[in-house]
Design an enzyme around this catalytic site. Structure first.
Site, PDB file in Angstrom:
ATOM      1  N   THR A  43      -7.626  30.269   0.192  1.00  0.00           N
ATOM      2  CA  THR A  43      -6.187  29.981   0.276  1.00  0.00           C
ATOM      3  C   THR A  43      -5.974  29.598   1.741  1.00  0.00           C
ATOM      4  OG1 THR A  43      -5.598  32.257   0.835  1.00  0.00           O
ATOM      5  CG2 THR A  43      -5.550  31.694  -1.499  1.00  0.00           C
ATOM      6  N   HIS A  44      -5.081  28.667   1.977  1.00  0.00           N
ATOM      7  CA  HIS A  44      -4.849  28.141   3.341  1.00  0.00           C
ATOM      8  C   HIS A  44      -6.150  27.604   3.948  1.00  0.00           C
ATOM      9  CE1 HIS A  44      -1.056  30.462   3.126  1.00  0.00           C
ATOM     10  NE2 HIS A  44      -1.826  31.397   2.583  1.00  0.00           N
TER      11      HIS A  44
ATOM     12  N   SER B 247     -23.447   4.148   7.762  1.00  0.00           N
ATOM     13  CA  SER B 247     -22.608   3.624   8.837  1.00  0.00           C
ATOM     14  C   SER B 247     -23.341   2.462   9.479  1.00  0.00           C
ATOM     15  CB  SER B 247     -22.370   4.733   9.859  1.00  0.00           C
ATOM     16  OG  SER B 247     -22.159   4.182  11.136  1.00  0.00           O
TER      17      SER B 247
ATOM     18  N   LYS C 267     -25.625   8.803   9.391  1.00  0.00           N
ATOM     19  CA  LYS C 267     -24.473   9.034   8.521  1.00  0.00           C
ATOM     20  C   LYS C 267     -24.749   8.778   7.042  1.00  0.00           C
ATOM     21  CE  LYS C 267     -20.712   9.954   9.521  1.00  0.00           C
ATOM     22  NZ  LYS C 267     -19.651   9.162  10.140  1.00  0.00           N
TER      23      LYS C 267
ATOM     24  N   ASN D 121     -21.942   8.754   4.079  1.00  0.00           N
ATOM     25  CA  ASN D 121     -20.489   8.936   3.949  1.00  0.00           C
ATOM     26  C   ASN D 121     -20.015   8.993   2.499  1.00  0.00           C
ATOM     27  OD1 ASN D 121     -20.166   8.873   6.731  1.00  0.00           O
ATOM     28  ND2 ASN D 121     -19.937   6.635   6.760  1.00  0.00           N
TER      29      ASN D 121
ATOM     30  N   GLU E   1     -13.411   9.060  -0.953  1.00  0.00           N
ATOM     31  CA  GLU E   1     -12.276   8.693  -0.091  1.00  0.00           C
ATOM     32  C   GLU E   1     -11.460   7.561  -0.711  1.00  0.00           C
ATOM     33  OE1 GLU E   1     -13.712   8.020   3.941  1.00  0.00           O
ATOM     34  OE2 GLU E   1     -15.048   9.719   3.698  1.00  0.00           O
TER      35      GLU E   1
ATOM     36  N   TYR F 297      18.120  -7.408 -21.515  1.00  0.00           N
ATOM     37  CA  TYR F 297      16.997  -7.932 -20.748  1.00  0.00           C
ATOM     38  C   TYR F 297      17.457  -8.611 -19.471  1.00  0.00           C
ATOM     39  CZ  TYR F 297      12.943 -10.647 -19.346  1.00  0.00           C
ATOM     40  OH  TYR F 297      11.902 -11.179 -18.613  1.00  0.00           O
TER      41      TYR F 297
ATOM     42  N   LYS G 291       4.913  -5.825 -15.025  1.00  0.00           N
ATOM     43  CA  LYS G 291       3.524  -6.000 -15.464  1.00  0.00           C
ATOM     44  C   LYS G 291       2.475  -5.850 -14.374  1.00  0.00           C
ATOM     45  CE  LYS G 291       5.245  -8.692 -19.081  1.00  0.00           C
ATOM     46  NZ  LYS G 291       6.536  -8.593 -18.341  1.00  0.00           N
TER      47      LYS G 291
HETATM   48  N1  ARG Z   1       7.652 -13.436 -18.886  1.00  0.00           N
HETATM   49  C1  ARG Z   1       8.804 -12.728 -19.328  1.00  0.00           C
HETATM   50  C2  ARG Z   1       8.678 -11.228 -18.988  1.00  0.00           C
HETATM   51  O1  ARG Z   1       7.624 -10.811 -18.697  1.00  0.00           O
HETATM   52  C3  ARG Z   1       8.958 -12.878 -20.807  1.00  0.00           C
HETATM   53  C4  ARG Z   1      10.337 -12.730 -21.300  1.00  0.00           C
HETATM   54  C5  ARG Z   1      11.126 -13.911 -20.978  1.00  0.00           C
HETATM   55  N2  ARG Z   1      12.457 -13.818 -21.443  1.00  0.00           N
HETATM   56  C6  ARG Z   1      13.497 -14.489 -20.908  1.00  0.00           C
HETATM   57  N3  ARG Z   1      14.638 -14.296 -21.406  1.00  0.00           N
HETATM   58  N4  ARG Z   1      13.317 -15.276 -19.896  1.00  0.00           N
HETATM   59  O2  ARG Z   1       9.608 -10.503 -18.985  1.00  0.00           O
END
Ligand code: ARG
Length: 456
Positions: free
Chosen positions: A154-155, A276, A282, A284, A289, A316, A324
């Protein structure tokens, strides 16, 4: 050509087109996009919204496109606006007007929401499988070292004795919870937004449950605005992945410490360490890391998405395209980290003797020494004080509790006799901690057995 010609007199400005396009990263959802379209087209045919024969033609051609992409016969056109545009364009190129019917009663908004769900369901399964394998490696190492005494801290100060197996099993517990969280997260991910349309559903008589069932999803989103706006499932996944990285990062930190000369509890295999450019001696722990460092990327992804989503009005908004890249990066990062860490751990040599001698040096049996007096009838607080005096004496005079002569014990407290040496013996100290979940070798073996049952 974009999907939205008709209203526009000019083409999109070249640089703006690049700025707007998502194909460079959403092309990795090509297979899921096609799978979603196959289900949608099949449902349209069944409902008589398009001719059955057209539905069949669309489905067969979509499958051909998937096969051609898979074999490399067809390449994705990186100038398309996004993967949805590309697939629909290719379909129409192959079967003309029939292809143009695919997008009936659908919008890219529910389409992209579906694609991402399908894609992330698969990735979650991959990560889960990698975690399972990793836990198996931990269980194997823990079994081999269930009785290897080491200092518990601990610590970062030596505190009480544990075993290396016990220490490893702490990580197994964390990772088992991670698997549990991922499977829970999948429940909310496996829901179909198809039928939400752009935002307001559709006037066509869709059978939403049917297309969901074709896709292996457990149900449909219950509100069309939410169906196209919801990215909670991505935030949840990124939260789960962030915790995985917290666990890996703590483990990585310990690996780095353990292979330092100061600890020397483990030795990494040459195949999983680096040298190294200047210091010939070394070796490593770069891999550990890097895992520790890469946790930052995953937390960053979570923060990015929370920030992107927090002020968006329904439904939307194009901001959501930003979901993404960070999510894909997080998923890739976690997968490679789990796999590499697992291989590094599997091949690492455990230096049990060094662990044991570290445990013998730090007075980590002081609590057991006090407990010995308690068993002889002394109140714990008095016993604690007596042992504190002994420790101070040992430090001043170069003893450990094991090497301190019995008469010195007696000087501090009359209750000490030769039985104390058995009580403070490291193996006995560990064996004595036989409470469920404790470090006693027997308990560790039980814990491993239970974990094996959970890690399926
Ligand atoms: N490439 C767009 C996205 O990833 C797809 C949806 C597009 N829709 C729109 N109303 N422009 O969100």
């Amino acid at each position: 050509m974009p999907l939205w010609t008709g209203r526009f007199k000019k083409q999109l400005d070249k640089k703006t087109n690049d700025f707007n396009s998502s194909i460079s990263f959403d092309s990795r959802m090509a297979r899921q996009d096609i799978t979603g379209s196959v289900a949608h087209a099949t449902m349209l045919g069944k409902q008589g919204i398009i001719e059955k024969s057209e539905s069949e033609k669309i489905v067969a051609t979509l499958k051909d496109i998937a096969a051609d992409l898979e074999s490399g016969k067809l390449e994705i056109d990186m100038t398309a606006e996004d993967i949805h545009t590309f697939v629909e364009g290719e379909l129409t190129k192959r079967i003309g007007d029939s292809g143009k019917r695919l997008h009936t009663a659908r919008s890219r908004n529910d389409q992209v929401a579906l694609d991402l769900r399908l894609y992330l369901l698969e990735e979650t399964d991959k990560i889960d499988a990698a975690l399972k394998d990793f836990i198996d490696v931990i269980l194997k190492k823990a079994e081999e070292n269930h009785d290897a005494v080491m200092p518990g801290y601990t610590h970062l100060q030596r505190a009480q004795p544990v075993t290396f197996g016990h220490h490893l099993m702490a990580y197994a517990s964390m990772l088992l919870r991670d698997r549990d969280r991922l499977s829970d997260c999948k429940k909310r991910m496996a829901v179909s937004p198809l039928g939400s349309g752009a935002l307001a559903g559709t006037t066509y008589p869709l059978d939403r449950e049917y297309s969901a069932k074709l896709l292996g999803l457990s149900g449909v989103c219950s509100n069309s605005l939410d169906g196209v706006s919801d990215r909670d499932y991505v935030v949840e996944l990124l939260s789960c992945l962030s915790l995985v990285m917290v666990h890996l990062s703590r483990f990585a930190e310990e690996m780095v410490m353990w292979c330092s000369w100061e600890f020397k509890f483990i030795e990494l295999d040459d195949a999983f360490s680096t040298g190294s450019s200047i210091m010939p001696q070394k070796k490593n722990p770069d891999i550990a890391e890097l895992v520790r460092g890469k946790s930052g990327r995953v937390f960053g992804s979570l923060m990015t998405l929370l920030t992107v989503m927090k002020g968006l009005p329904l439904a939307y908004n194009k901001d959501m395209q930003e979901d993404k890249e960070v999510t894909f990066d997080a998923v890739d990062t976690v997968l490679i980290c789990v796999d590499t860490f697992s291989a590094m751990l599997e091949t690492a040599k455990v230096l049990r003797n060094n662990m044991r001698s570290a445990a013998a040096k730090g007075f980590i049996n002081a609590t057991d020494c006090a407990d010995y007096l308690v068993k002889k009838g002394l109140p714990f607080r008095d016993a604690y004080k007596a042992v504190g005096q002994l420790v101070a004496f040992c430090i001043e005079n170069g003893y450990t509790l094991e090497t301190l002569p019995q008469e010195e014990y007696k000087k501090v407290c009359e209750l000490f006799d030769e039985g104390v040496f058995e009580a403070i013996d490291l193996d006995n100290c560990v064996k004595g901690r036989a409470v469920k979940g404790g470090p006693a070798p027997q308990c560790v073996l039980e814990e491993i057995e239970n974990a094996k049952k959970l890690n399926v």
